[in-house]
Design an enzyme around this catalytic site. Structure first.
Site, mmCIF file in Angstrom:
data_model
loop_
_atom_site.group_PDB
_atom_site.id
_atom_site.type_symbol
_atom_site.label_atom_id
_atom_site.label_comp_id
_atom_site.label_asym_id
_atom_site.label_seq_id
_atom_site.Cartn_x
_atom_site.Cartn_y
_atom_site.Cartn_z
ATOM 1 N N GLY A 1 0.833 -1.223 0.198
ATOM 2 C CA GLY A 1 0.036 -0.453 -0.104
ATOM 3 C C GLY A 1 0.913 1.427 0.199
ATOM 4 N N GLY B 279 0.347 5.706 0.511
ATOM 5 C CA GLY B 279 -0.814 6.988 0.651
ATOM 6 C C GLY B 279 0.321 7.784 0.304
ATOM 7 N N GLY C 119 3.064 8.115 3.185
ATOM 8 C CA GLY C 119 4.579 7.235 3.378
ATOM 9 C C GLY C 119 3.526 5.256 2.440
ATOM 10 N N VAL D 234 3.579 1.385 3.022
ATOM 11 C CA VAL D 234 3.401 0.327 3.944
ATOM 12 C C VAL D 234 3.560 -1.113 2.869
ATOM 13 C CG1 VAL D 234 1.913 -1.673 5.231
ATOM 14 C CG2 VAL D 234 1.342 1.407 4.341
ATOM 15 N N LYS E 23 5.277 1.091 7.883
ATOM 16 C CA LYS E 23 4.691 1.790 7.116
ATOM 17 C C LYS E 23 6.163 2.407 7.161
ATOM 18 C CE LYS E 23 0.849 4.232 7.810
ATOM 19 N NZ LYS E 23 0.224 5.387 8.580
ATOM 20 N N ASP F 88 -10.059 11.516 11.862
ATOM 21 C CA ASP F 88 -9.924 10.455 10.847
ATOM 22 C C ASP F 88 -10.222 9.349 10.906
ATOM 23 O OD1 ASP F 88 -9.235 10.995 8.044
ATOM 24 O OD2 ASP F 88 -7.170 10.305 8.390
#
Length: 610
Positions: free
Chosen positions: A309, A311, A314, A316, A330, A429
């Protein structure tokens, strides 16, 4: 009795201080094992010699196998083969026989060590080539950096062979302009890296057979030459005997005091004390996140080989601590502004939290400017992958009963953050992307980079800027005209998450003739449920599933009420989700000021909604 204990402790402190001063009168030459290189100024054995026995940047340590290791910037650890104090040259090697891998991370700009002047260094570029690509025979691959199906080559940056340039263009350049000694590239195994240091200048002391060291009370790291006290006949041995006798006497005295203390202490108090100690150690072992070096992070992730992943903050990677324990790592992007605060929030907030619906932080890395977070690995990704209308077509719809269980689990996790900890934790969040699913699709709240801590009796949270993700941010976070910022901001975000479960993620983007603002999305749900007098059951054949959908919609609409005082607490939300739908009161329109948008859109196709 207490005055005697006090006098004893004072006397013991004076004795240990005296012994410490006697022990620090000289800095003897030491070794890691009988065959290890001699360690003396400017080098210092960490944990065995005081700081004044060495020069800054020359700390070494012993491994369990009695090897001697020097740590260089940045977190590069190389083993010491030999130290030539007269020529001020140190010979280093890599225990894994891959010195080049260490040189990729080496930065000597802030170190006293430099390549020897007579060592030829060149600029090299590293290329990752498929095993199917054939290079000239005179170019050997770097075996320790290569793997199954690919080879890594080091080529001079200024290479001029047209044929070789044509071949190498089909490879991937992974490093550029690396300044590496030619001998390291030329030789195969048994590679030695010679480095020299010019400061501190101790050649003249070594030439005279004298010990080099810092001048007493020097503030400029001035050097002096002194006699090698360990070479004086009988002096070293006699001092060792005195020190050993003092230590043995102190140990015997402490043992006697301990026996007397145990004899006079209350047995019950002692047992309670021991129980508290054991409980603390167990909690510390289970819940306190471990701190890793960056080299550990690279080992855990197998050199960042499996990316799962990426984002805004950062990337992952999947890793493993052992064959049975997998983790998600991460790697935070470096930033002068937000990165430090997010990292501190993440570690400080969930470092000791252990709840079934909150992701567990296994460890972290803060190695220079490199920062990473190590979480438990959750194989089923995030909730947003399972609620969007697009993914539903791929047979990823979980079913309404499971979605209801997931919603309830998220609510319990948020309620724990609000009420179950010593301090209230506000997430700020909450969204499907930050809800991860384990192997049984149990939800776990993650990503605490924007979280804030406050006391449970604190009703107002001070904020300088809005925080969160557009579409999930409560209105009072943008403007205090709508109310104070409190834990009710998380309730609002959870309500938007529930409505997305009902309608499908990003459903508002599929509805034509309206704005892309998410404020219209709840109005559409409300119209479908109330204003148009249409029960959601008309879109679902099963009555039980229709009741679940209606319950999630009603609870979600309560949670996104415009004013914070009109929203329920998470404890009440849990009761609503666990209760019967028929007993729920339909809330007023959350956005009456926008008017009722007459939308004739159909519900996008979803599994269970056709």
């Amino acid at each position: 009795m207490e005055i005697y204990h006090f006098l004893f402790l004072i006397s013991l402190f004076i004795i240990m201080l005296y012994l410490g001063e006697c022990q620090n009168e000289q800095c003897p030459e030491l070794r890691c094992g009988d065959e290890g290189p001699a360690i003396r100024f400017p080098f210092r054995l960490k944990g065995m010699q005081p700081h004044r026995c060495g020069f800054p940047g020359f700390d070494v340590f012993c491994t369990h196998a009695n090897d001697t290791v020097l740590e260089l910037p940045i977190s590069v650890k190389l083993y010491i083969k030999r130290i030539d104090y007269k020529s001020q040259v140190i010979q280093l090697y890599d225990q894994d026989d891959c010195l080049l891998r260490q040189l990729l991370e080496l930065n000597l700009s802030s170190s006293h060590f430099q390549y020897k002047e007579e060592v030829n260094t060149y600029g090299y570029a590293l290329f990752n080539c498929s095993s199917r690509q054939v290079l000239p025979e005179y170019i050997d691959p770097i075996s320790c950096l290569s793997g199954l199906g690919y080879q890594v080559y080091a080529l001079a940056s200024n290479m001029g062979d047209p044929k070789l340039l044509m071949i190498i263009t089909s490879c991937t350049r992974i490093y550029n302009d690396l300044l590496i000694p030619y001998d390291i590239i030329l030789r195969g195994h048994d590679k030695i890296l010679p480095l020299e240091w010019k400061e501190p200048e101790c050649r003249h002391c070594e030439a005279k057979g004298r010990m080099c060291g810092l001048k007493n009370n020097s503030t400029t790291s001035e050097i002096k030459c002194s006699s090698k006290l360990d070479n004086t006949p009988g002096v070293g041995a006699s001092k060792k005997i005195v020190v050993a006798g003092a230590i043995l006497g102190s140990f015997v005295l402490l043992l006697v005091v301990f026996v007397v203390y145990r004899f006079y202490s209350n047995d019950k108090v002692e047992k309670e004390y021991q129980a508290r100690i054991e409980t603390f150690l167990e909690d510390y072992r289970n819940f306190k996140p471990a701190r890793y070096m960056y080299t550990d992070i690279k080992r855990i992730t197998n050199q960042f080989s499996e990316k799962i992943g990426e984002g805004a903050y950062g990337t992952v990677f999947k890793g493993k601590l052992s064959n049975e324990i997998h983790v998600a790592v991460k790697i935070l992007k470096y930033s002068f502004k937000g990165n430090g605060e997010d990292f501190i929030n993440e570690v400080g907030t969930i470092g000791r939290i252990h709840h079934v619906n909150v992701v567990r932080l296994v460890g972290f890395c803060a190695d220079g400017y490199r920062r990473a977070l190590v979480y438990e690995f959750l194989p089923n990704d995030s909730l947003d992958k399972f609620i969007s209308s697009v993914d539903a077509a791929k047979n990823r719809f979980l079913g309404w009963e499971k979605l209801q269980d997931i919603a309830l689990g998220i609510a319990k996790g948020i309620e724990y953050l609000h009420q179950g900890c010593d301090q209230r934790i506000l997430h700020f969040d909450i969204k499907p992307h930050n809800v991860l699913l384990d192997q049984n699709f149990n939800p776990k709240i993650s990503d605490f980079g924007l979280a804030k801590l406050c006391s449970k009796d604190q009703s107002i949270v001070s904020m300088t800027t809005a925080r969160g993700t557009m579409g999930y941010i409560a209105p009072e976070v943008f403007s205090r005209n709508f109310g104070i910022v409190s834990y009710k901001a998380d309730v609002y975000s959870f309500g938007m998450l529930l409505l997305e479960i009902v309608g499908g993620s990003k459903i508002f983007a599929d509805i034509v003739e309206i704005s892309t603002s998410k404020n219209y999305f709840p109005t559409w749900i409300y119209n479908l449920l109330i204003e148009q007098k249409e029960d959601l059951q008309v879109l679902i054949e099963d009555y039980g599933e229709a009741q679940i959908v209606k319950k999630l919609a009603i609870v979600g609409l309560w949670c996104i009420q415009w004013h914070p005082l009109d929203r329920p607490s998470m404890k009440v939300v849990i009761q609503m989700l666990e209760g019967v739908e028929d007993k729920l009161i339909v809330p007023p329109n959350p956005f009456p000021s926008t008017g009722v948008a007459k939308i004739n859109a159909q519900m996008p196709p979803r599994r269970g909604l056709d």
